[in-house]
Design an enzyme around this catalytic site. Structure first.
Site, short mmCIF file in Angstrom:
data_model
loop_
_atom_site.label_atom_id
_atom_site.label_comp_id
_atom_site.label_asym_id
_atom_site.label_seq_id
_atom_site.Cartn_x
_atom_site.Cartn_y
_atom_site.Cartn_z
N ASP A 1 -0.70 -8.67 14.62
CA ASP A 1 -0.80 -10.04 14.12
C ASP A 1 0.59 -10.66 14.31
OD1 ASP A 1 -1.65 -12.41 13.06
OD2 ASP A 1 -2.51 -11.56 11.23
C1 NOJ Z 1 -1.96 -14.98 11.83
C2 NOJ Z 1 -3.33 -14.72 11.31
O1 NOJ Z 1 -3.28 -13.72 10.33
C3 NOJ Z 1 -4.33 -14.33 12.38
O2 NOJ Z 1 -5.61 -14.35 11.79
C4 NOJ Z 1 -4.25 -15.23 13.55
O3 NOJ Z 1 -5.19 -14.86 14.53
C5 NOJ Z 1 -2.85 -15.17 14.12
N1 NOJ Z 1 -1.89 -15.60 13.11
C6 NOJ Z 1 -2.67 -16.02 15.36
O4 NOJ Z 1 -2.65 -17.35 15.02
#
Ligand code: NOJ
Length: 755
Positions: free
Chosen positions: A285
């Site tokens: 993430d």
């Molecule tokens: C953080 C989030 O937790 C995740 O769900 C998301 O896909 C990513 N950022 C990318 O934006």
């Protein structure tokens, strides 16, 4: 054809498709072998790098740094950019200006629709309609792939039992069975089992794993749970996505058994790859590798080492791999083979997506014009919105509205567009969303009055926190009291009040945890003032989490949960309010009596001291009941359904056999409706304590007024299986109960024995 020949044909076709798969795998492997032989270590590490490319108001803007890195072959994919024009520019750069000419992946958070926005995922789950949910993912894939994208960060399948957590809006709720069904539906919708098509995209199941169990519902907080709970309750939806062939997995921000997911070798290698056989790519993430420094796992170099050795393939935004991987290989801390394996996963994804044959496969202006917000997608958005709505209360049939009466629509969300599309609707254009008021005008409903009633938010501190993230919370020039006075005057002129209230969209989604799950105080003040008018009041809610609606349930006449219903919210909500459509949604997270009950979920374990009303030393609160206000699976209709008792084909289920459980469901009202018939089970005695109820099936049945249909479920020993304390997956012979009903509380039961 006789049965023997039939079986032979089946066998041969399975062999043929396995052979075809093998030969296409062999082709892919030799292509990638050949490519990788010519790549430097640095270029391989470049493939592991996934930077974000920002936006401004007129479209995507590329930071100079990323362009330079692309040209140097130091980028494997980018995210947060789309449109054929923007994607073409970057892809052109990758395939013409780099030494290896490897195309880029283009990822994006397509969560509940891309340009056409569908209800938030908690609402989609409330449809209990996986066919519809698959269609929404399909439509999103059609739009995304026509907008230059080949990778979507969805489905989010985290099991959620804590409504304080803002991200409950993004998933399917508290149940592993329903969550698994929805996970599979979404993966199928995005990928159609063939990534090489120009209208399919690679899905990414997230957040692996257990992110939904953040302690106290506070985002990014610690997760800690037993393996038995993990395997039985939290892991099934991720596994369902893997079994459905999801192309990628995103790790979560939290720890698992003390080790952050992004550096957790047990999770990423032992479980995901070795036990589950996952073959796709694993992406971190956003900066979750770097954040392991804050988790106390070591310095930046150390966390890069942990992630690489754990089996992390791609580093989202953090650039730890870019900075340290080469050094770590040279120092012998990360085997070069590990980098090779990880790079291969990314190249395989590109190969499967057809990017090596045509890097511009997803860059197609014509498709873009045709697909984006096409009428069929808008129709689907409206249908999904209607099916997602949950009627929580309907005293004296206050709904549907009587068209001959005067109706006062009151509340800051009556004319709102911005909040309709909810959070995680990045490419959604809220100006295209149809408000409730516009829908009323378009449909020509007469006898309607309007008052704003209150600001959506009054609290200046909350406004300050929400506005930088796209909310447009501007206090009205009238004071809160003036707004209420105006609303009360309007209410007096009406026969019935429809109050449209809820949370601004920014109160759901990432980094949006709260400790108070009631409506905001200013909105409660408005409702209390309206209540004093003595007019019947229907509350139409827009929100992304189960709320504490105890006061509203006790004091109002109708409550319709509409979530954030998407682009077509207005027409969908008005269709339901005016009775053109009959609500059929059912909640997939329990709505607590108050926040103090959290976590409250239907599939809990029995305690040694079950609740007894007249006994002190039983499991209970002194100041609240144990049961939620609205249980899992609950939702009313404008009609009523009667359930017969449960008939079993046999009271014994033998190994490998099955029994059938049936009920007759009758529509006893005067409107056609669709009912979701739910099947639960309980294992009475086990080697570990087993939940008081577990969903194992559901079916939707459409019933005309007066009509009865028999609904039958086949139950096999597979339905009884669970992970025991040695994490062996099997069923245990003994006594079981089956329950069938309209929600997890109101059920009819029957007993059987499994041998
Ligand atoms: C953080 C989030 O937790 C995740 O769900 C998301 O896909 C990513 N950022 C990318 O934006």
């Amino acid at each position: 054809m006789n049965i023997k020949n039939f079986l032979l044909v089946c066998f041969l076709s399975v062999v043929a498709s396995a052979n075809a798969q093998q030969s296409s795998d062999a082709k892919m492997n030799s292509f990638i072998d050949n490519l990788m032989r010519r790549m430097t270590l640095q270029e391989k590490i470049g493939q592991l790098n996934l930077p974000s490319v920002g936006f401004d108001v007129t479209g995507p803007v590329l930071s100079q740094g990323v362009e330079d890195k692309i040209k140097k072959g130091l980028v494997g994919g980018v995210f947060n950019t789309y449109t054929p024009e923007a994607v073409r520019k970057l892809q052109q750069m990758a395939v013409t200006q780099t030494r290896m000419k490897i195309p880029l992946l283009f990822g994006y958070d397509v969560i509940h629709g891309h340009r056409t926005i569908f209800p938030i995922n908690l609402g989609l789950a409330a449809t209990w309609d996986p066919v519809l949910v698959e269609k929404t993912a399909r439509a999103a894939a059609e739009e995304a792939s026509a907008d230059g994208l080949n990778w979507v960060y969805s489905p989010m399948v985290d099991i959620t039992r804590d409504p304080r957590w803002g991200r409950v809006s993004e998933g399917s709720g508290e149940d592993p069975f329903l969550g698994s069904v929805m996970a599979k539906a979404m993966v199928n919708g995005y990928q159609l089992n063939d990534l090489s098509k120009d209208n399919t995209v690679m899905a990414c199941v997230k957040h692996f794993a257990l992110y939904g169990a953040a302690e106290a519902g506070r985002d990014y907080n610690t997760v800690d749970m037993s393996k038995v709970r993990m395997y039985n309750e939290y892991l099934p939806p991720y596994k369902a996505a893997v079994d459905a062939g999801v192309g990628s997995v995103m790790t979560s921000f939290n720890t698992i058994d003390g080790v952050p997911a992004s550096g957790n070798k047990w999770l990423l290698t032992d479980l995901l790859r070795n036990q589950w056989g996952f073959k796709g790519l694993v992406v971190s993430d956003y900066t979750s590798i770097n954040e392991m420094v804050n988790h106390g796992m070591g310095d930046n170099k150390k966390v890069a080492e942990l992630a690489l050795n754990a089996g992390m393939d791609m580093d989202m935004v953090g650039e730890e791999f870019l900075n340290y991987a080469e050094q770590l290989v040279n120092e012998g801390k990360v085997p070069e083979k590990t980098i090779d394996d990880e790079c291969r996963k990314i190249l395989e994804a590109k190969y499967k997506l057809g990017l090596f044959s045509n890097p511009f496969l997803y860059v197609n202006e014509e498709r873009n014009k045709k697909e984006i917000m096409s009428q069929d997608k808008l129709n689907l958005s409206k249908q999904a919105a209607i099916e997602s709505m949950v009627l929580l209360k309907n005293k004296d049939h206050v709904l549907p509205l009587d068209r001959s009466s005067r109706i006062a629509f009151i509340g800051p969300l009556v004319k709102d567009q911005r909040d309709l599309i909810g959070s995680w609707s990045g490419a959604g254009d809220y100006t295209k969303a149809i408000s409730i008021w516009s829908a009323i005008e378009q449909a020509g409903y007469k006898n309607v009055l309007y008052a704003k009633g209150c600001n959506l938010v009054d609290d200046p501190d909350l406004i300050k926190q929400l506005n930088p993230h796209g909310a447009m919370l501007i206090p009205d020039s009238l004071s809160p009291q003036q707004l209420i006075d105006q609303a009360v005057r309007t209410a007096y002129q009406s026969d019935v009040v429809v109050a449209v209230l809820g949370e601004p969209f920014g109160m759901s989604g990432e980094a949006a945890s709260v400790t108070d799950i009631r409506l905001l105080e200013n909105q409660r003040n408005l409702l209390e003032a309206l209540k004093k008018t003595g007019k019947p009041i229907v509350l139409v809610l827009m929100n992304g989490r189960p709320l504490d609606l105890s006061w509203e349930d006790a004091n109002l006449d109708g409550i319709l949960e509409t979530w954030y219903a998407g682009t077509m919210a207005g027409p969908a909500i008005t269709d339901v309010l005016y009775g053109n459509a009959n609500p059929s949604g059912k909640i997939t997270m329990s709505f607590p009596v108050n926040v103090g009950q959290v976590p409250v979920y239907y599939n809990h374990l029995p305690t040694g001291r079950p609740y007894k009303a007249d006994q002190k030393y039983t499991t209970r609160y002194l100041d609240a009941p144990n049961d939620p206000l609205y249980p899992f699976g609950y939702g009313l209709s404008y009609t009523n359904y009667n359930y017969s008792s449960v008939a079993l084909s046999s009271n014994t289920l033998n190994t490998g056999g099955s029994i059938t459980a049936s009920v007759n469901v009758t529509n006893t009202g005067d409107r056609a409706g669709t009912e979701t018939v739910q099947l639960y089970m309980r294992q009475m005695v086990g080697s570990i304590s087993r939940p008081v109820k577990e969903l194992i099936g559901f079916q939707q049945v459409a019933l005309a007024p007066g009509e009865t249909k028999k609904v039958s479920f086949k139950v096999t020993d597979d339905d009884l299986k669970f992970y025991n304390s040695n994490l062996q997956y099997n069923y245990e012979p003994g006594d079981f109960k089956l329950f069938i009903g309209t929600n997890s509380r109101d059920v009819k039961e029957a007993d059987f024995v499994a041998r």
